[in-house]
Design an enzyme around this catalytic site. Structure first.
Site, short mmCIF file in Angstrom:
data_model
loop_
_atom_site.label_atom_id
_atom_site.label_comp_id
_atom_site.label_asym_id
_atom_site.label_seq_id
_atom_site.Cartn_x
_atom_site.Cartn_y
_atom_site.Cartn_z
N HIS A 254 56.64 92.88 97.88
CA HIS A 254 55.65 93.16 97.15
C HIS A 254 55.65 94.21 96.49
CE1 HIS A 254 52.60 89.29 97.86
NE2 HIS A 254 53.74 89.07 98.29
N ASN B 274 47.91 90.20 96.17
CA ASN B 274 47.79 91.35 97.36
C ASN B 274 46.80 91.15 98.34
OD1 ASN B 274 50.46 92.15 96.86
ND2 ASN B 274 49.86 93.71 95.67
N HIS C 132 60.35 83.24 104.12
CA HIS C 132 59.33 82.45 104.57
C HIS C 132 59.76 81.48 106.01
CE1 HIS C 132 56.84 82.24 100.80
NE2 HIS C 132 56.87 83.33 101.27
N ARG D 188 57.32 90.93 104.04
CA ARG D 188 56.31 90.68 102.84
C ARG D 188 56.02 92.04 101.82
NH1 ARG D 188 50.49 88.76 101.88
NH2 ARG D 188 50.33 87.56 100.36
#
Length: 323
Positions: free
Chosen positions: A68, A93, A191, A64
């Site tokens: 990001h 975040n 995911h 992740r």
């Protein structure tokens, strides 16, 4: 004469385009550290493997983190900077973790070859290794990224997708990064590991415009589990697995869950409910198909707006710009 001039201009334009294309493709290279720091990738993998023994959630966290990072200013490790109004402070975040693990990874390669391996490359390698350590596909990571000097909370809030997004918004968000609709569906498959804060599903189990407040499309058994774990609105420190079937295993179960109407987030379930992306969900429930596509999409994502050559810097600490 005009026709000849136009032909010359066109040929020059084609040559320039080919030159620029070649430059873009060669900016990052597989085996980039083979001469400068030959043990870098193996050291990073072994260090992460050791860290994961005591923290099985770490692979999802680092995967992740790379995502990001790349969606804000490109893959330049700007998400790691501790500066005022940094990306870390942006609402999307709020639950980013893994920074201490990145420090450990950076320290491991710094002890081998100081000032050589960028924090941006460390994130890319760590994302790949996180997938491998949880049973997913291995793939070669082109490297040579350099680290950025700027981190902006405003930009993070603007460019990172939201858990409440529907397909049109997701498509636009990914297209802004040069990623296709299929890239979006494939990268969403990350995911298959990890978790999300309960407050992200308030709109599905408490505030849905129905008599019960629950989205009627959610299977009753799954809704019961969600409400048992996320027992009230607004829980930001309580989490639910994105994939309750194989939560620490990187596989194609994510897509099977969507087909069964058991996607956790609005942005997950929307991929199956929208007719434009439903066929892609069905396509990638086949694990071999998903694994091959995911590896390619990760490499593509890892090329977003990279700094290379003399651009940026190789940070001594991933948390701060070199003085």
């Amino acid at each position: 004469m005009a026709r000849g001039h136009m032909l010359t201009v066109c040929l020059m334009s084609v040559m320039l385009a080919l030159s620029m294309s070649h430059f873009a493709e060669s900016a990052l290279q597989e085996g980039f550290y083979s001469a400068m720091c030959p043990q870098a990738e193996a050291t990073l993998y072994n260090t992460l493997k050791d860290l994961t023994v005591n923290d099985p959630d770490l692979p999802a966290v680092l995967l992740r983190l790379h995502f990001h990072d790349c969606f804000v200013r490109g893959c330049d490790a700007s998400v790691l900077l501790d500066v005022p109004k940094s990306e870390k402070t942006a609402p999307p975040n709020a639950r980013l973790e893994g920074f201490n693990a990145v420090d450990r990874l950076k320290s491991a390669v710094e002890s081998l070859c100081p000032g050589v391996v960028s924090c941006a490359d460390i994130l890319a390698f760590a994302a790949r290794d996180s997938v491998v350590l949880t049973g997913g596909p291995g793939y070669n990571v082109p490297a040579g990224r350099r680290d950025g000097r700027v981190s902006s909370t405003t930009e993070a809030s603007k460019f990172l997708p939201d858990a409440q997004s529907k397909v049109p918004g997701l498509v636009a968000n990914f297209a802004n990064q040069g990623l296709s609709v299929e890239d979006m569906v494939v990268l969403s498959g990350a995911h298959t590991i990890g978790e999300a804060a309960c407050h992200h599903i308030d709109s599905r189990i408490y505030d849905y415009p129905s008599k019960s407040g629950v989205d009627p499309n959610i299977p009753a058994d799954y809704a019961k589990k969600l409400k048992k774990k996320c027992r009230e609105r607004g829980l930001k420190d309580r989490t639910f697995d994105l994939d309750t079937s194989t939560d620490h295993k990187f596989d194609s179960q994510y897509y099977t869950n969507l087909i069964a109407k058991k996607g956790l987030l609005v942005s997950d379930q929307a991929l199956f409910d929208d007719k434009s992306t439903k066929p892609l969900v069905e396509k990638h429930k086949k694990q071999a198909v998903f694994f091959e596509a995911f590896a390619k999409a990760m490499v593509k994502m890892g090329n977003i707006q990279v700094l290379e050559g003399t651009q940026g810097q190789i940070r001594k600490s991933c948390r701060s710009v070199n003085k």
